[in-house]
Design an enzyme around this catalytic site. Structure first.
Site, PDB file in Angstrom:
ATOM      1  N   GLY A  63       1.224 -26.546 -37.371  1.00  0.00           N
ATOM      2  CA  GLY A  63       1.958 -26.541 -38.627  1.00  0.00           C
ATOM      3  C   GLY A  63       3.202 -27.398 -38.556  1.00  0.00           C
ATOM      4  O   GLY A  63       3.514 -27.999 -37.520  1.00  0.00           O
ATOM      5  N   ASP A  84       2.604 -30.814 -42.116  1.00  0.00           N
ATOM      6  CA  ASP A  84       3.020 -31.450 -40.865  1.00  0.00           C
ATOM      7  C   ASP A  84       3.198 -32.952 -41.051  1.00  0.00           C
ATOM      8  O   ASP A  84       4.088 -33.570 -40.448  1.00  0.00           O
ATOM      9  CB  ASP A  84       1.977 -31.161 -39.783  1.00  0.00           C
ATOM     10  CG  ASP A  84       2.592 -31.054 -38.398  1.00  0.00           C
ATOM     11  OD1 ASP A  84       3.805 -31.293 -38.256  1.00  0.00           O
ATOM     12  OD2 ASP A  84       1.857 -30.718 -37.450  1.00  0.00           O
ATOM     13  N   HIS A 141       5.048 -26.258 -14.162  1.00  0.00           N
ATOM     14  CA  HIS A 141       4.316 -26.590 -12.940  1.00  0.00           C
ATOM     15  C   HIS A 141       5.228 -27.083 -11.827  1.00  0.00           C
ATOM     16  O   HIS A 141       4.860 -27.055 -10.654  1.00  0.00           O
ATOM     17  CB  HIS A 141       3.246 -27.648 -13.230  1.00  0.00           C
ATOM     18  CG  HIS A 141       3.814 -29.022 -13.422  1.00  0.00           C
ATOM     19  ND1 HIS A 141       4.427 -29.422 -14.588  1.00  0.00           N
ATOM     20  CD2 HIS A 141       3.872 -30.092 -12.583  1.00  0.00           C
ATOM     21  CE1 HIS A 141       4.821 -30.678 -14.470  1.00  0.00           C
ATOM     22  NE2 HIS A 141       4.512 -31.109 -13.269  1.00  0.00           N
ATOM     23  N   LYS A 160      -1.364 -36.715 -37.920  1.00  0.00           N
ATOM     24  CA  LYS A 160      -0.029 -36.901 -38.514  1.00  0.00           C
ATOM     25  C   LYS A 160       0.911 -37.633 -37.565  1.00  0.00           C
ATOM     26  O   LYS A 160       1.847 -38.312 -38.013  1.00  0.00           O
ATOM     27  CB  LYS A 160       0.543 -35.547 -38.938  1.00  0.00           C
ATOM     28  CG  LYS A 160       0.659 -34.514 -37.810  1.00  0.00           C
ATOM     29  CD  LYS A 160       1.999 -34.533 -37.126  1.00  0.00           C
ATOM     30  CE  LYS A 160       2.033 -33.563 -35.954  1.00  0.00           C
ATOM     31  NZ  LYS A 160       3.364 -33.508 -35.316  1.00  0.00           N
ATOM     32  N   TRP A 211       8.623 -27.690 -26.908  1.00  0.00           N
ATOM     33  CA  TRP A 211       7.821 -26.843 -27.779  1.00  0.00           C
ATOM     34  C   TRP A 211       7.444 -25.534 -27.090  1.00  0.00           C
ATOM     35  O   TRP A 211       7.550 -24.450 -27.681  1.00  0.00           O
ATOM     36  CB  TRP A 211       6.593 -27.612 -28.235  1.00  0.00           C
ATOM     37  CG  TRP A 211       5.753 -26.999 -29.319  1.00  0.00           C
ATOM     38  CD1 TRP A 211       4.396 -27.083 -29.422  1.00  0.00           C
ATOM     39  CD2 TRP A 211       6.178 -26.271 -30.481  1.00  0.00           C
ATOM     40  NE1 TRP A 211       3.956 -26.447 -30.558  1.00  0.00           N
ATOM     41  CE2 TRP A 211       5.036 -25.937 -31.230  1.00  0.00           C
ATOM     42  CE3 TRP A 211       7.436 -25.855 -30.945  1.00  0.00           C
ATOM     43  CZ2 TRP A 211       5.091 -25.204 -32.421  1.00  0.00           C
ATOM     44  CZ3 TRP A 211       7.504 -25.131 -32.136  1.00  0.00           C
ATOM     45  CH2 TRP A 211       6.340 -24.811 -32.855  1.00  0.00           C
ATOM     46  N   LYS A 248      -1.035 -30.444 -29.508  1.00  0.00           N
ATOM     47  CA  LYS A 248      -1.658 -31.268 -30.545  1.00  0.00           C
ATOM     48  C   LYS A 248      -2.154 -32.566 -29.917  1.00  0.00           C
ATOM     49  O   LYS A 248      -1.456 -33.162 -29.096  1.00  0.00           O
ATOM     50  CB  LYS A 248      -0.667 -31.575 -31.662  1.00  0.00           C
ATOM     51  CG  LYS A 248      -0.146 -30.334 -32.389  1.00  0.00           C
ATOM     52  CD  LYS A 248       0.934 -30.671 -33.396  1.00  0.00           C
ATOM     53  CE  LYS A 248       1.447 -29.415 -34.088  1.00  0.00           C
ATOM     54  NZ  LYS A 248       2.532 -29.690 -35.057  1.00  0.00           N
ATOM     55  N   THR A 294       6.527 -28.036 -37.773  1.00  0.00           N
ATOM     56  CA  THR A 294       7.556 -27.369 -36.968  1.00  0.00           C
ATOM     57  C   THR A 294       8.275 -28.350 -36.060  1.00  0.00           C
ATOM     58  O   THR A 294       7.652 -29.243 -35.488  1.00  0.00           O
ATOM     59  CB  THR A 294       6.920 -26.285 -36.075  1.00  0.00           C
ATOM     60  OG1 THR A 294       5.814 -26.869 -35.359  1.00  0.00           O
ATOM     61  CG2 THR A 294       6.415 -25.114 -36.894  1.00  0.00           C
TER      62      THR A 294
END
Length: 344
Positions: free
Chosen positions: A144, A252, A38, A199, A18, A115, A146
């Site tokens: 959203g 979503d 990292h 979700k 993401w 999220k 995606t």
């Protein structure tokens, strides 16, 4: 395309699927983007390959995207910071980032596209930000329907930028906007965060159902009743129903419950089909399954507020080994009837 046609320098913290997809999009539309991982070895591999071979194979990095492993170098001279690290690492990275930023500039734009909840505390991410940076800090939550692969390929996408500061919400909406990417704004931070986290639990539920071959009727019922649960949970925490019906809620929910690109849905499918412990399935997937962490956090919050969230409860029982998928279905179907429109 950009704020007043002025390209920005943006740090994207987190080089998973993401984070990489968002970095690709932002750099492709004209911003200078510094993508942070990292792990120095991972960062070097990404920079030399000029693509994220593991998650987004075949999508090259634009020239305006560089990869770093030194957080101080990543944050030098940036206009904005977008955090896309897993929820369990959110607080630690936030603390390090803010310490560096406050040493160089008094103001910067902050948003996150992570999220979920903090596993140790069950706090929402905006609550962590307020704890660490103060109640008056401006920030935005980006969420959203995606999938990273589709954003990286430049396919049409719509998201929400939520902030209690309308100017901050608009800043991020403008930063992302292009012919294939539309970002709406709103102020219900709590609702947007709940939609993005809850979700994932429902995606596990529909994956379990489809893994048992229970059919399209069962899947649709889970999505519909899952929506009611999400609204009931949101009510308890102050979210707006309108938000639950928008992109970050219903949008979503439908996406992640119906497409196998969703790792949470795949987790449910594999769990039902293999009958293995949840930990073994997560290891095979090889990516963070946020719904597993989210369901444990939601369970704690639901118990605190005495909320009736039966689908969530059964997903929780399956994940912690207290029930099987087959037993969970029987428990749900045995429940007493009630009004469909009873949200409380």
């Amino acid at each position: 395309m950009t704020i007043a046609n002025k390209p920005l320098t943006i740090a994207v913290l987190g080089a998973g699927a993401w984070g990489s997809a968002l970095a690709i999009h932002l750099s492709r539309i004209g911003h200078q983007v510094k993508l942070w991982d990292h792990n120095p070895e991972n960062a070097a591999t990404l920079e030399s390959a000029r693509e994220n071979v593991r998650y987004l194979k075949g999508v090259p990095f634009p020239d305006a995207l560089s990869v770093q492993s030194d957080l101080k170098v990543t944050l030098a001279d940036v206009d904005a910071v977008l955090m896309v690290v897993p929820s369990q690492a959110f607080r630690e990275v936030l603390q390090k980032m803010h310490h560096i930023m406050m040493g160089s500039k008094s103001h910067y734009h902050l948003a996150w596209a992570t999220k979920g909840f903090e596993p140790e505390t069950s706090l929402m991410l905006h609550e962590i930000v307020q704890q660490e940076l103060g109640e008056q800090i401006s920030f935005a939550v980006l969420s959203g329907p995606t999938f990273a692969a589709e954003v990286a390929r430049g396919l049409p996408t719509a998201m929400v930028s939520a902030s209690r500061d309308q100017q901050e919400a608009q800043f991020w909406a403008d930063a992302f906007h292009c012919d294939t990417f539309r970002m709406y704004t709103q102020s219900d931070v709590v609702g947007v965060e709940i939609g993005g986290a809850y979700k994932n639990i429902m995606a596990i539920a529909t994956g379990l159902s489809d893994g048992l071959r229970l059919g399209a009727n069962a899947r649709a019922a889970l999505i519909g009743r899952g929506m009611v649960e999400m609204m009931r949970f949101g009510d308890a925490l102050g979210a707006k129903h309108e938000t639950m019906m928008g992109l970050s809620g219903l949008g979503d929910l439908v996406l992640t419950c119906t497409d196998d690109l969703s790792r949470n849905r795949r987790f449910g499918l594999m769990l039902a089909q293999s009958q293995r412990p949840a930990e073994d399935v997560i290891e095979e997937i090889g990516q963070v399954v946020e719904g597993v962490k989210a369901v444990k956090a939601v369970k704690l919050i639901a118990d605190k507020y005495q909320l009736d969230l039966p689908i969530m409860e059964q997903v929780y029982n399956i994940i912690v080994g207290q029930s099987t998928a087959e037993q969970a279905v029987k428990e749900l179907m045995r429940r007493h009837g009630r009004s469909e429109l009873e949200f409380g």
